[in-house]
Design an enzyme around this catalytic site. Structure first.
Site, mmCIF file in Angstrom:
data_model
loop_
_atom_site.group_PDB
_atom_site.id
_atom_site.type_symbol
_atom_site.label_atom_id
_atom_site.label_comp_id
_atom_site.label_asym_id
_atom_site.label_seq_id
_atom_site.Cartn_x
_atom_site.Cartn_y
_atom_site.Cartn_z
ATOM 1 C CD1 TRP A 136 0.556 -0.611 3.176
ATOM 2 C CD2 TRP A 136 -0.450 1.359 3.394
ATOM 3 N NE1 TRP A 136 0.951 -0.078 4.384
ATOM 4 C CE2 TRP A 136 0.354 1.135 4.558
ATOM 5 C CE3 TRP A 136 -1.186 2.540 3.324
ATOM 6 C CZ2 TRP A 136 0.437 2.032 5.606
ATOM 7 C CZ3 TRP A 136 -1.097 3.439 4.399
ATOM 8 C CH2 TRP A 136 -0.287 3.186 5.503
ATOM 9 C CD GLU A 180 2.933 -3.581 9.610
ATOM 10 O OE1 GLU A 180 2.415 -3.894 8.525
ATOM 11 O OE2 GLU A 180 4.167 -3.519 9.788
ATOM 12 C CE LYS A 197 6.970 -1.600 11.453
ATOM 13 N NZ LYS A 197 6.566 -2.782 10.666
#
Length: 756
Positions: free
Chosen positions: A355, A484, A587
C-alpha cells in the site's frame, strides 16, 4: 546501532567512501545500488569477493510463487508467498594478476575509492593491488541505461604502476545464484539454451516450475566486449569469455562489457537471441556515447525533480539520494509494474507491491512526472480488480479487497495479522483515486475505471462492518491498523475513518456523475452506505481531546519512548513480539496518518493535541513514519521536530537508522523526504480545488527550492529567510494561496517569508 556516518562522505551529488569496511559491505552494497525500472542490482564488486556480502540482480516483473509454509493452516490463507528472485550475475569479472586472484577480502590493496555519482547515474570504483614488486591500479565504471532499458555497461581499466603484470580476466554470465531471504541454497533457474561466439555470447534461463499456474519466466542475457576473448567456456547455467594481457610499467588496458537482458514479459523465448542481436546493432558498442546519452537523460530528470537545499549538505545529499533511487526503481513506463519497497536493492518483503505506493509514492509522481505515470499506477490496480474480488471472497466477504502484498493482484502474504486484519490498505487504493483526481483535475479515470474500483471497495467495507446494538453504531473489529505493533484490535480509529470516508467519497461521486457512469448502484445499497457513514463509531477521549487509536489503547501502561534504553532499539530487534504487542509503543503514524490524509477535516488544534499525544510514544521503526510526522509537525509550528523527522526520513538508509539497510533500501518510503519538504516545510496543500503554500524554513537551512507539475503548469518555488518566490515556468495563469492570501500567478510572485 550500526551507522555509515563514519565511512560515507557527505557531498551534494555523490555517495562515496575511501574505506572498505568488511563489516559494512552489505550496507554499502545496498546504498550503491543501480536500476532503470526494468532491471537493477546491488552495488556488488565486479571481481570476486570472498568476505560476507549479498550479491543481487533483479528483473522487474520476474518473480516466483513459493508455497506458503505455516505451523498450521488457516482458512483464507494465500496459497503461495510471492517473491522476487535473484537473477543472472552479469557484471562478474574475475581478475588474476600474476596468478594471484584479486579479492579485496584477502589480497593487499591500497587507495580504495568508490563513488555513486547521482547526477550522472554512474557507479565507479578504483583501488591498487600491491603484490610487492608489482602494483596494478584497477578502475571500474558501470551504469544501467535509462535510455535503453535492456542495456547495462561495465568497464574495467588496468594500469601497471610498478613491475610487470600478467592479467587474466574472466567475464561471466552466471545464473548459479540463490536468494538470501528464504529457501537458502534453492535454485530458481534452469537452463534453456546457450549460444556463444566471439561477438555475442547468450545464456537463456527459465524459472523452475511451480504448482500455482504462475507463468515461468524466460530470460536471455547476452554479453559482448570491445576486445577479442582468448577463450570461451560453457558450464551449466554459466558462460565466460576470458582475456589475457601482458603489461609493463606505465601500460594500460581497457575492457568494456556490454550486457543485454531480455525477458519473456516482452519478447517470446524463441525470439530473444535474435532480439539481442538486433539491439546490439541498434545500440552500438561505443561506451562513451552510451554513457553520455545515459547521463544526459539523468540531467534532464534532475531539471524537474531536483530539490536544491543550501546550508545543509547532509540534508541535500539525503533528498537527492532518495530521488535517485526512486527514479532508478520506477519511472512509469510500464503500467504492468508497480513499486516494491526494496526496489532492485534487496529481497526483503519479497519485492512485491504494498500500500506504500498509493499512500506515499503517488503524490511525488503526480508532481514530478508526466500525468500518464500516476495514471499508470491507478491502472495497475484497476487491472487487478478481479483478483481483489477473489481476495475478498476468500475471506468470505463481498466486494473487493486489495492485497497487502502482491505481484499479480492475488494476496500473497502469509502472516494472519497482515493478510486478514491489515485491511486499511483497501482505503489507500481509493484514496489514490481521490488524490489523482483532486491534484490533476482530471475526472476521466474517476468516472470510468475509478468508480468501479470505489464501488467494489465500498461493498467490502459495508460487509466488513457490523452493527452494535448496544452502542447504536457501526464498528470494525479484529483489525491491525497502520501501527503493526498492535494486532487484532477493535475500532482502530484510522481504519474506521478511512472506511467511512471511502463510502462517502464513492456515494458523492456516484451521485454527482450518475448520468455519465455505466455501472449501477441500487438505491437500497446507497441508503445502507449512508447509514453506515452516519453511524460509524469513532473512539475518542473528550478529556484528552484526542482520537483514540483503538478501543483499549488508553488502558495500556502509557509511557513515552524516552524511557527506553538505546540498547533496546530498534524494539523489533530486541523485544519479544508478545511484549511489543502489549506495550503502548507505536511503530508508525496511525491516528496521525488519518490527520495527514484528511487534513481539511480537522482543526489545527485537533492536529496539535493528537500529534503531541502520540508522537512521544512513536518509535518510527517503520520507514513510512517520519515523513507523516514531519508534515504534521511543520503544520502545527513544531519546526525543529519537523526537521528532525525530515533528517530521519531523508537519511534513513544513508545513516542506517533502523539497522536494516543491509537488507536493501526503503524505496517506497524515500518519497518521504520530498513529502516532508514540499508538503511539510512548504505546506503545499491541494484541498478544495485550491493550491496553497505556507512555507517555513528550518533554522539550519539558508534556502530550499523545487519544481512541481500542477494541472498542466510547471511551477518553481524557492523559500529563503527573506521571501517565498513562485515562478510560473509554463502554462496558463493560476490562482493560488500563499499564507492564506489569494494571488494570481501569471509570471513571478514574491511574498515575505513568515517563519513561526
Amino acid at each position: 546501532m550500526e551507522t555509515t556516518r563514519a565511512t560515507l562522505d557527505v557531498h551534494p551529488w555523490k555517495i562515496s567512501t575511501s574505506t572498505l569496511d568488511k563489516t559494512k559491505r552489505r550496507l554499502h552494497e545496498s546504498i550503491t545500488s543501480l536500476g532503470n525500472g526494468y532491471m537493477g542490482m546491488r552495488g556488488n564488486f565486479e571481481e570476486y569477493y570472498s568476505a560476507d556480502h549479498h550479491g543481487g540482480t533483479y528483473l522487474a516483473g520476474v518473480w516466483y510463487p513459493d508455497k506458503t509454509r505455516v505451523g498450521w493452516w488457516k482458512n483464507g490463507y494465500p496459497d503461495y508467498f510471492g517473491k522476487v528472485i535473484n537473477a543472472v550475475n552479469f557484471i562478474a569479472l574475475d581478475i588474476f594478476v600474476n596468478d594471484t586472484r584479486v579479492d579485496l577480502a584477502n589480497c593487499n590493496y591500497k587507495d580504495f575509492y568508490v563513488e555513486l555519482n547521482m547526477y550522472d547515474g554512474i557507479l565507479s570504483r578504483q583501488f591498487v593491488v600491491d603484490l610487492g614488486n608489482t602494483q596494478v591500479k584497477f578502475s571500474f565504471e558501470r551504469f544501467i541505461s535509462i535510455t535503453k532499458k535492456e542495456l547495462a555497461c561495465i568497464t574495467l581499466q588496468a594500469e601497471v604502476l610498478q613491475g610487470t603484470a600478467e592479467i587474466y580476466v574472466v567475464s561471466k554470465l552466471d545464473s548459479n545464484v540463490q536468494n538470501e531471504d528464504s529457501n537458502y541454497g534453492e535454485t530458481f533457474w534452469q537452463e534453456r539454451n546457450k549460444e556463444v561466439s566471439e561477438k555475442l555470447s547468450s545464456l537463456t534461463t527459465q524459472t523452475i516450475e511451480n504448482p500455482f499456474g504462475i507463468e515461468q519466466f524466460v530470460v536471455t542475457t547476452s554479453m559482448t566486449h570491445n576486445l577479442k576473448p582468448k577463450k570461451i567456456k560453457k558450464e551449466p547455467l554459466f558462460i565466460s569469455n576470458e582475456f589475457e594481457f601482458f603489461l609493463e610499467t606505465g601500460q594500460t588496458v581497457r575492457l568494456e562489457k556490454e550486457v543485454l537482458v531480455i525477458t519473456s514479459r516482452n519478447v517470446p523465448e524463441e525470439k530473444q537471441i535474435e532480439q539481442a542481436q538486433k539491439l546490439l546493432q541498434t545500440y552500438g558498442t561505443d561506451f562513451s556515447t552510451l554513457k553520455a546519452e545515459h547521463s544526459e537523460a539523468w540531467h534532464k530528470r534532475w531539471e524537474l525533480a531536483d530539490v536544491a537545499i543550501t546550508g545543509d549538505d547532509k540534508a541535500q545529499q539525503g533528498i537527492r539520494f532518495n530521488l535517485f533511487q526512486l527514479f532508478s526503481t520506477y519511472y512509469g513506463e510500464d503500467e504492468r509494474l508497480n513499486i516494491g519497497p526494496k526496489g532492485f536493492t534487496g529481497e526483503k518483503y519479497g519485492g512485491a507491491t504494498y500500500w506504500d505506493t498509493e499512500a506515499f509514492a503517488l503524490p511525488l509522481y503526480l508532481a514530478l512526472a508526466e500525468p500518464s505515470v500516476p495514471k499508470n499506477l491507478l491502472k495497475y490496480r484497476y487491472n487487478q480488480l478481479p483478483q481483489a474480488y477473489y481476495n475478498a471472497d476468500k475471506q468470505g466477504l463481498k466486494g473487493a479487497l486489495y492485497p497487502m502484498v502482491t505481484f499479480n493482484g492475488i494476496e500473497c502474504h502469509n502472516e494472519w495479522e497482515i493478510t486478514f486484519e491489515e485491511i486499511h490498505r483497501n482505503g489507500a487504493i481509493a484514496y489514490a483515486i481521490y488524490n489523482y483526481t483532486n491534484y490533476t483535475g482530471d475526472t476521466s479515470y474517476l468516472k470510468k475505471e475509478g468508480i468501479e474500483v470505489l464501488i467494489a471497495i465500498s461493498r467490502f467495507w459495508a460487509d466488513r462492518v457490523h452493527y452494535s446494538k448496544r452502542n447504536k453504531s457501526y464498528m470494525i473489529h479484529g483489525v491491525t491498523g497502520p501501527n503493526e505493533y498492535e494486532n487484532n484490535v477493535n475500532n482502530n480509529w484510522y481504519t474506521n475513518k478511512i472506511a467511512s470516508w471511502v463510502l462517502q467519497y464513492t456515494l458523492d461521486n456516484y451521485q454527482k456523475y450518475e448520468k455519465e457512469i455505466t455501472i449501477s448502484l441500487p438505491k437500497m445499497e446507497q441508503e445502507k452506505w449512508q447509514d453506515i457513514i452516519d453511524h460509524m463509531y469513532f473512539p475518542v477521549d473528550e478529556q484528552l481531546g484526542i482520537f483514540v487509536q483503538h478501543d483499549t489503547f488508553l488502558d495500556k501502561d502509557l509511557k513515552t519512548k524516552d524511557v527506553l534504553a538505546k540498547n533496546e532499539l530498534p524494539l523489533s530487534q530486541h523485544w519479544s513480539w508478545d511484549r511489543i504487542l502489549r506495550s503502548c509503543f507505536i511503530k508508525q503514524a496511525d491516528v496521525v496518518q488519518g490527520l495527514y490524509f484528511f487534513g481539511n477535516h480537522f482543526s489545527l488544534e485537533e492536529k496539535r493535541r493528537n500529534f503531541n499525544f502520540y508522537e512521544p510514544m512513536t518509535l518510527h521503526e517503520s520507514s513510512l513514519s517520519a515523513s507523516v510526522h514531519a508534515i504534521l509537525a511543520a503544520e502545527i509550528g513544531e519546526i525543529d521536530k519537523a526537521l528532525e523527522m525530515y533528517e530521519r526520513t531523508a537519511r534513513l538508509d544513508l545513516d542506517n537508522y533502523n539497522n536494516d539497510t543491509q537488507d536493501g533500501l526503503h524505496i517506497t518510503s524515500m518519497t518521504g523526504s520530498w513529502l516532508a519538504i514540499v508538503q511539510g516545510f512548504a505546506q503545499m496543500k491541494t484541498f478544495d480545488e485550491t493550491l496553497s503554500f505556507a512555507p517555513l524554513l528550518p533554522k539550519k537551512w539558508q534556502s530550499y527550492a523545487f519544481h512541481i507539475n500542477y494541472r498542466h503548469r510547471l511551477l518553481f518555488i524557492k523559500v529563503s529567510n527573506e521571501e517565498v518566490e513562485l515562478h510560473l515556468n509554463h502554462g496558463t495563469p493560476l490562482t493560488l494561496e500563499v499564507y492564506h492570501k489569494k494571488y494570481t500567478l501569471t509570471d513571478d510572485l514574491f511574498v515575505q517569508t513568515k517563519n513561526s
